[in-house]
Design an enzyme around this catalytic site. Structure first.
Site, mmCIF file in Angstrom:
data_model
loop_
_atom_site.group_PDB
_atom_site.id
_atom_site.type_symbol
_atom_site.label_atom_id
_atom_site.label_comp_id
_atom_site.label_asym_id
_atom_site.label_seq_id
_atom_site.Cartn_x
_atom_site.Cartn_y
_atom_site.Cartn_z
ATOM 1 N N TYR A 1 -2.047 -0.403 10.353
ATOM 2 C CA TYR A 1 -2.146 -0.778 8.946
ATOM 3 C C TYR A 1 -0.916 -0.295 8.180
ATOM 4 C CZ TYR A 1 -4.092 -1.307 4.255
ATOM 5 O OH TYR A 1 -4.302 -1.666 2.939
ATOM 6 N N SER B 1 0.856 -1.182 0.000
ATOM 7 C CA SER B 1 0.000 0.000 0.000
ATOM 8 C C SER B 1 0.895 1.237 0.000
ATOM 9 C CB SER B 1 -0.879 0.006 1.247
ATOM 10 O OG SER B 1 -1.508 1.259 1.420
#
Length: 282
Positions: free
Chosen positions: A178, A165
């Protein structure tokens, strides 16, 4: 004389796609099938996995089978591998797409200021949320690799693509677990690529930018007006292309990384982000 262009050489290969019942990974699986790749769709939700597999077979005519598997349970993955080998053959590719975030690992405020309630800030984050997020994103990449990459090592050829990501490069506010777990995936991708380099197995990753999905739509779009929320507008302001990506725009990079077109490429993380990673904001 001009050298001939290499073929992709992916037809009739077998790919395992974790998180394959979701929007992004199902799109990836469908794109592989268009090029003749047989797919094993793994998801906790068996109905979702089988639905995607049925759609792939109906739309492309290429073999696809859905399996229920837990990326955090090695026995579950090994059972799935046995069935995949029996029904599709030895595994050539692995797409580690399962992942997610926990609400209890998300802060309520973006930046802490004097006078904020501590429970709304970093100090209100829950350790169980961090554990859940790290397990799903990092261990959920590690364990499938331990199970499914053995076929590739035996063949002395194969490709692993991890889904990272842009949070791994530039952590977003509010979601520290995250962001950190995706950064760990980048490091693991590089480590494993070196470890496997002489086996013929290549390991790379894709770092998607911002995609508008059912999971984040409520954070980025005002349901009443249809306009961007303040957080969504920040994303637009930081993305030079001025829009969200769509899952289909990840598939070209995926196909490239698995194919013989990139056979001298391993250990990289490719941003697919509309220029987000290149833009300073000025």
């Amino acid at each position: 004389m001009t050298a001939s262009v290499k073929a992709l050489n992916v037809k009739d290969k077998v790919a395992v796609v974790t998180g394959g019942g979701g929007v992004i990974c199902s799109t990836m699986a469908k794109a592989l099938a268009v090029h003749g790749v047989k797919t094993a769709i793994l998801d906790l939700n068996l109905d979702a996995a089988q639905k995607v597999a049925a759609e792939i077979k109906a739309e492309t005519g290429v073999e696809s089978i859905g399996f229920s598997a837990n990326v955090l349970n090695r026995e579950s993955l090994e059972a799935a591998k046995k069935e995949i080998n029996n029904q599709l053959g030895k595994i050539d590719y692995l797409i580690n797409g399962a992942g997610g975030n926990a609400a209890s690992a998300t802060s309520k405020v973006e930046q802490m200021t004097p006078g904020d309630k501590l429970e709304d800030t970093f100090f209100g984050l829950q350790l169980d949320g961090f554990d859940k997020t790290f397990d799903l994103n990092f261990k959920g990449t590690l364990l499938p690799t331990l199970v499914f990459a053995t076929d590739m090592v035996e063949k002395e050829k194969g490709g692993i693509v991890n889904i990272s990501s842009m949070n791994s490069y530039r952590p977003l506010t509010r979601i520290p677990a995250y962001s950190a777990s995706k950064a760990a995936i980048n490091n693991f991708t590089q480590w494993l690529s070196v470890h496997f380099a002489k086996t013929g197995v290549r390991v790379n990753a894709i770092a998607p930018g911002f995609l508008l999905t059912n999971q984040n739509r409520f954070l980025l779009v005002d349901e009443k007006t249809g306009q961007s929320t303040p957080r969504g507008q920040k994303i637009m302001n930081g993305t030079p292309m001025g829009r969200y990506g769509v899952p289909e725009e990840l598939t070209g990079t995926l196909l490239y990384l698995l194919s013989d077109w990139s056979e001298f490429i391993t250990g990289i993380v490719i941003p697919v982000d509309g220029g987000f990673s290149a833009y300073s904001g000025v």
